[in-house]
Design an enzyme around this catalytic site. Structure first.
Site: not given
Ligand code: NAP
Length: 502
Positions: A182, A239, A263, A300
């Site tokens: 995705k 994410g 993650e 992250c």
């Molecule tokens: P995000 O908004 O959660 O997006 C990640 C993916 O998830 C996107 O493809 C998004 O697609 C999808 N998504 C989000 N909410 C969804 C839902 N309710 N239903 C279905 N799909 C959903 O994350 P981000 O803003 O790109 O990244 C920032 C976050 O990632 C921070 O919190 C950071 O700490 C974390 N992160 C964690 C790691 C780790 O390894 N733990 C690494 C990097 C980043 P859509 O846009 O279509 O919603």
């Protein structure tokens, strides 16, 4: 409009709603239109992936190595044009992107070597005991087999290393699982280029049509439909907590529940012990400020909380960190929603009981920030451990070491925990390490959490809510086991066993 979905070897124009990428520098949409995947396109990609699985799961490790190496070579062949496209979509500096590209291709090559060396899937053998009394034992052999089609979601803040050809895709393909990816709407053009680099590699190394597909989507519907498709057998997500938990809930409510390796965010606490501060405070303040503001705080592993014993030295340390942060070079945040979440997250934190602002404001869109608070308030308000994604950190002042231990015991699961200690601090450090190993995936001594090495021993994971499965890692070679399951072959003639090391 460019062809949007990649359904196996086909680039498809897409019938869904149109959306555009975003330029974080101008705050305006970019000009190339993409389309959101329709239900029909999602179904086609998953069904094709399932068809590919019947062939791909039988490919040899050597064949899959060639595939992974070809992906790495094709990404490199995209040259600096790729970096230009990513920079336009993310505002991440080109130097950082150059490093991330090396990490991504290095990761693909590392998994290729892992497959060739074969040790990751050594059979576990219990020899037959034909004379055992009262009953003989047949030979038992345990072997890992690929789990099936994997849905992968990447994060916006790592457009290469945690995206289309990032760690999750690499580990799933290495394990023998087709991937339906995705694409993140924050960098759709980047996704398109890298997705096509994977398809070219699949064709060149004679992988089956459907081994990789990529679907665009700007609403949450695409992801939801993908996760609930009955042929998807596992989900890898990187994410936000909100996104990961939403997809996890969908997956466990399916008729056939499946594993979700999400993650998510983390505040990565850093403990500065008194003697370390006394001996190296000046240097540590500068290094810590760099870690908090690196990539405008969008990691992250960003240290969102630091903990100190409340004394004059600590107060002066916080001031030095704040000064160094104020002078740091920041670039715009990745997306409008991340920018808004940063502002509202800080506003919420400032209003919590005991919070006090430290950083001198500066006049720009994105402000680095420190809020300080006595530990006794944090112990009563777990909201202080919510991630504020951006260049800020919370200074927690403890009255005595017991409060440090209480904080580690009450804090939610984290990706990392860091301790700065001189030898005189080791007794306290030992107590902290003992508690941190119950709460985090990686414990760092006299270093900083930002920067995750891709190697065999790495653990990038941790207890919930940092992830939805604390037993695994999403970075490093052992991440492959998320996409395999063990099968025990009992009393099996060797000519009938799967050949796992060709
Ligand atoms: P995000 O908004 O959660 O997006 C990640 C993916 O998830 C996107 O493809 C998004 O697609 C999808 N998504 C989000 N909410 C969804 C839902 N309710 N239903 C279905 N799909 C959903 O994350 P981000 O803003 O790109 O990244 C920032 C976050 O990632 C921070 O919190 C950071 O700490 C974390 N992160 C964690 C790691 C780790 O390894 N733990 C690494 C990097 C980043 P859509 O846009 O279509 O919603």
């Amino acid at each position: 409009m460019v062809p949007s979905q990649i359904i196996g070897f086909r680039n498809v124009q897409g019938q869904g709603a149109t959306f555009y990428g975003y330029n974080p520098v101008t705050g305006k949409p970019l000009t190339t239109a993409f389309t959101e995947a329709t239900e029909q396109e999602i179904r086609e990609s998953v069904e094709l992936a399932q068809k590919a699985f019947t062939i791909y799961r039988k490919t040899t490790p050597a064949q899959r190595s060639l595939f992974l190496e070809a992906i790495a070579a094709n990404i490199e062949a995209l040259g600096d044009d790729l970096l230009g496209v990513i920079h336009e979509e993310t505002a991440l500096p080109v130097a950082r992107l150059t490093g991330e590209r090396s990490r991504t291709t290095g990761q693909l090559q590392l998994f290729a070597r892992l497959l060739r060396d074969g040790k990751w899937n050594q059979a576990i053998v219990d020899q037959a005991l034909p004379d055992r009394k009262p009953a003989p034992r047949p030979e038992m052999i345990q072997i890992q087999v690929p789990i099936g089609v994997v849905a992968v979601f990447g994060a916006s803040n790592f457009p290469l290393a945690f995206s289309v050809a990032g760690g999750d895709t690499t580990a799933a393909l290495a394990a023998g699982c087709p991937v339906v990816f995705k694409a993140h709407p924050a960098h759709p053009a980047t996704c398109q280029l890298v997705g096509n680099a994977i398809i070219k590699a699949a064709r060149d190394t004679r992988m089956p049509d459907g081994v990789f597909s990529m679907l665009h989507g700007f609403s949450h519907e695409t992801g939801g439909k993908l996760v609930t498709h009955p042929l998807i057998k596992a989900v890898a997500f990187t994410g936000s907590f909100k996104g990961g938990k939403a997809l996890y809930d969908l997956a466990v409510r399916r008729k056939e529940p499946i594993p979700v390796y999400a993650e998510m965010g983390s505040v990565n606490p850093v403990f500065f012990l008194p003697e370390a501060l006394k001996q190296r405070g000046e240097t540590l303040a500068i290094q810590f400020a760099q870690s908090v503001t690196l990539g405008s705080g969008q990691f992250c592993t960003n240290p969102g909380v630091f903990v100190l014993i409340n004394n004059e030295e600590s107060k002066s340390f916080i001031k030095k960190v704040a000064d160094a942060m104020s002078a740091s070079a920041l670039h715009p945040l990745l997306t409008k929603s991340i920018s808004e979440a940063y502002k509202s997250g800080l506003e919420k934190q400032k209003k919590l009981p005991g919070a006090r602002e430290v950083t001198t404001k500066r006049e720009m869109d994105i402000e680095p920030f420190i809020i300080s608070v006595p530990a006794k308030y944090v112990l009563q308000h777990p909201d202080y451990f919510e991630e504020v994604f951006g260049p800020s950190s919370l200074a927690v002042l403890a009255d005595h070491v017991e409060e440090l231990y209480q904080l580690t015991e009450m804090m939610p699961g984290q990706l990392t925990g860091t301790i700065h200690a001189a030898t005189e601090d080791y007794q306290t450090a030992k107590e902290l390490i003992d508690r941190l190993n119950q709460k985090v995936g990686r414990i760092i001594m006299n270093g900083f959490p930002t920067g995750v090495e891709v190697c065999h021993a790495m653990v990038h994971g941790g207890p919930y809510p940092a992830t939805t499965d604390s037993r695994v890692t999403s970075v490093g070679t052992t991440s492959i086991y998320r996409f395999t399951r063990p099968v025990c072959y009992q009393n099996m003639p060797s000519s009938l066993l799967p050949d796992i090391h060709r």
